[in-house]
Design a protein around this motif. Structure first.
Motif, PDB file in Angstrom:
ATOM      1  N   GLY A 164      -2.793  -0.839  -7.246  1.00  0.00           N
ATOM      2  CA  GLY A 164      -2.867  -0.437  -5.645  1.00  0.00           C
ATOM      3  C   GLY A 164      -4.172  -0.867  -4.797  1.00  0.00           C
ATOM      4  N   ILE A 165      -5.330  -0.908  -5.604  1.00  0.00           N
ATOM      5  CA  ILE A 165      -6.479  -1.464  -5.042  1.00  0.00           C
ATOM      6  C   ILE A 165      -6.305  -2.887  -4.501  1.00  0.00           C
ATOM      7  N   LEU A 166      -5.822  -3.797  -5.551  1.00  0.00           N
ATOM      8  CA  LEU A 166      -5.382  -5.138  -5.302  1.00  0.00           C
ATOM      9  C   LEU A 166      -4.648  -5.314  -4.224  1.00  0.00           C
ATOM     10  N   PHE A 167      -3.807  -4.379  -4.006  1.00  0.00           N
ATOM     11  CA  PHE A 167      -2.528  -4.522  -2.654  1.00  0.00           C
ATOM     12  C   PHE A 167      -3.238  -4.230  -1.447  1.00  0.00           C
ATOM     13  N   LEU A 168      -4.321  -3.009  -1.485  1.00  0.00           N
ATOM     14  CA  LEU A 168      -4.868  -2.974  -0.181  1.00  0.00           C
ATOM     15  C   LEU A 168      -6.050  -4.036   0.190  1.00  0.00           C
ATOM     16  N   LEU A 169      -6.735  -4.765  -0.899  1.00  0.00           N
ATOM     17  CA  LEU A 169      -7.349  -5.949  -0.763  1.00  0.00           C
ATOM     18  C   LEU A 169      -6.683  -7.180  -0.277  1.00  0.00           C
ATOM     19  N   THR A 170      -5.611  -7.392  -0.811  1.00  0.00           N
ATOM     20  CA  THR A 170      -4.957  -8.699  -0.436  1.00  0.00           C
ATOM     21  C   THR A 170      -3.623  -8.679  -0.115  1.00  0.00           C
ATOM     22  N   GLY A 171      -2.894  -7.589  -0.122  1.00  0.00           N
ATOM     23  CA  GLY A 171      -1.341  -7.590   0.291  1.00  0.00           C
ATOM     24  C   GLY A 171      -0.427  -7.575  -0.604  1.00  0.00           C
ATOM     25  N   ASP A 172      -0.970  -8.232  -1.904  1.00  0.00           N
ATOM     26  CA  ASP A 172      -0.045  -8.046  -3.036  1.00  0.00           C
ATOM     27  C   ASP A 172      -0.687  -7.481  -4.240  1.00  0.00           C
ATOM     28  N   GLY A 173      -0.007  -7.454  -5.118  1.00  0.00           N
ATOM     29  CA  GLY A 173      -0.651  -6.894  -6.513  1.00  0.00           C
ATOM     30  C   GLY A 173      -0.832  -7.836  -7.600  1.00  0.00           C
ATOM     31  N   ILE A 174      -1.094  -7.644  -8.822  1.00  0.00           N
ATOM     32  CA  ILE A 174      -1.445  -8.438  -9.842  1.00  0.00           C
ATOM     33  C   ILE A 174      -0.725  -9.591  -9.945  1.00  0.00           C
ATOM     34  N   SER A 175       0.818  -9.703  -9.679  1.00  0.00           N
ATOM     35  CA  SER A 175       1.604 -10.660  -9.911  1.00  0.00           C
ATOM     36  C   SER A 175       1.338 -11.831  -9.020  1.00  0.00           C
ATOM     37  N   GLU A 176       0.594 -11.517  -7.831  1.00  0.00           N
ATOM     38  CA  GLU A 176       0.035 -12.466  -7.199  1.00  0.00           C
ATOM     39  C   GLU A 176      -1.357 -12.619  -7.136  1.00  0.00           C
ATOM     40  N   ILE A 177      -2.100 -13.613  -8.027  1.00  0.00           N
ATOM     41  CA  ILE A 177      -3.381 -13.537  -8.090  1.00  0.00           C
ATOM     42  C   ILE A 177      -4.177 -14.698  -7.260  1.00  0.00           C
ATOM     43  N   ASN A 178      -3.555 -15.306  -6.368  1.00  0.00           N
ATOM     44  CA  ASN A 178      -4.278 -16.201  -5.580  1.00  0.00           C
ATOM     45  C   ASN A 178      -5.238 -16.106  -4.438  1.00  0.00           C
ATOM     46  N   GLU A 184       5.924   1.730   1.493  1.00  0.00           N
ATOM     47  CA  GLU A 184       7.478   1.084   1.508  1.00  0.00           C
ATOM     48  C   GLU A 184       7.209  -0.313   0.729  1.00  0.00           C
ATOM     49  N   LYS A 185       6.340  -1.161   1.251  1.00  0.00           N
ATOM     50  CA  LYS A 185       6.211  -2.454   0.802  1.00  0.00           C
ATOM     51  C   LYS A 185       5.666  -2.359  -0.690  1.00  0.00           C
ATOM     52  N   MET A 186       4.736  -1.418  -1.034  1.00  0.00           N
ATOM     53  CA  MET A 186       4.170  -1.220  -2.419  1.00  0.00           C
ATOM     54  C   MET A 186       5.401  -1.041  -3.265  1.00  0.00           C
ATOM     55  N   THR A 187       5.931  -0.070  -2.790  1.00  0.00           N
ATOM     56  CA  THR A 187       7.256   0.326  -3.706  1.00  0.00           C
ATOM     57  C   THR A 187       8.119  -0.793  -3.785  1.00  0.00           C
ATOM     58  N   GLU A 188       8.642  -1.532  -2.897  1.00  0.00           N
ATOM     59  CA  GLU A 188       9.371  -2.549  -3.060  1.00  0.00           C
ATOM     60  C   GLU A 188       8.630  -3.604  -4.054  1.00  0.00           C
ATOM     61  N   LEU A 189       7.384  -3.902  -3.971  1.00  0.00           N
ATOM     62  CA  LEU A 189       6.667  -5.026  -4.773  1.00  0.00           C
ATOM     63  C   LEU A 189       6.503  -4.233  -6.159  1.00  0.00           C
ATOM     64  N   GLY A 190       6.834  -3.174  -6.456  1.00  0.00           N
ATOM     65  CA  GLY A 190       6.538  -2.505  -7.832  1.00  0.00           C
ATOM     66  C   GLY A 190       5.138  -2.351  -8.031  1.00  0.00           C
ATOM     67  N   ILE A 191       4.252  -2.219  -7.089  1.00  0.00           N
ATOM     68  CA  ILE A 191       2.820  -2.072  -7.246  1.00  0.00           C
ATOM     69  C   ILE A 191       2.519  -0.737  -8.312  1.00  0.00           C
ATOM     70  N   TYR A 192       1.964  -0.855  -9.397  1.00  0.00           N
ATOM     71  CA  TYR A 192       1.680   0.095 -10.297  1.00  0.00           C
ATOM     72  C   TYR A 192       0.666   1.102  -9.714  1.00  0.00           C
ATOM     73  N   PRO A 193       0.792   2.396  -9.976  1.00  0.00           N
ATOM     74  CA  PRO A 193       1.761   2.917 -10.737  1.00  0.00           C
ATOM     75  C   PRO A 193       2.832   3.468 -10.173  1.00  0.00           C
TER      76      PRO A 193
END
Length: 166
Positions: free
Chosen positions: A50-64, A118-127
């Motif tokens: 979730g922190i990664l999402f807030l910082l980057t707009g993506d989760g661990i699956s997108e590490i660019n 909504e986007k976080m749920t759609e992307l499956g952002i843990y947890p």
């Protein structure tokens, strides 16, 4: 099982020791170590993705994104060592200073603007607790402040950082 994000500060010499012999890291973390408090370890519970999402707009699956390195640098202590959910990542003291400058300027209000359940749920952002709304955001914000504090201390002390999931 839960995936807990962990961070700890290390001196440059300690980092070099772990890079030269990764078994020392595993022994340090999981052995009977009475000095573990010295590491100033901290965990951010399940908030890491979730922190990664807030910082980057993506989760661990997108590490660019460059800020992904705050939690997952892509520099591995030992790619074959599993500390629970894969190997440990590390940052040198110089990299910590650079990332600290970037995240020190981020406020909780900045993070709130990027919170999108909504986007976080759609992307499956843990947890996957995002339907809880403000409580879920507060959980992320509190844990982001832990990350900021760890980086500020490491930068001030000229330390590197090791992160891993267990």
């Amino acid at each position: 099982m839960s995936m807990i994000g962990n961070l700890f500060r290390v001196t440059k010499a300690e980092l070099e020791e772990y890079l030269n012999d990764s078994s020392m890291l595993k022994d340090w973390l999981y052995g009977e170590n009475e000095e573990l408090d010295y590491l100033n370890p901290d965990d951010i519970d399940k908030a890491w993705d979730g922190i990664l999402f807030l910082l980057t707009g993506d989760g661990i699956s997108e590490i660019n994104h460059p800020l992904t390195k705050v939690l997952f640098s892509g520099q591995l202590i030992d790619e074959n060592q599993d500390l629970g959910y894969g190997p440990a990542h590390y940052l040198t003291p110089e990299q910590v200073v650079d990332l600290n400058k970037q995240i020190a300027e981020i406020t909780v209000d900045d993070l709130k603007l990027k919170f999108d359940p909504e986007k976080m749920t759609e992307l499956g952002i843990y947890p996957e607790i995002w339907a809880e709304g403000d409580d879920a955001f507060d959980y992320l914000a509190d844990n982001f402040l832990v990350v900021q504090k760890m980086y500020a201390e490491a930068a001030k002390n000229g330390e590197g950082m090791i992160t891993y999931l267990n």
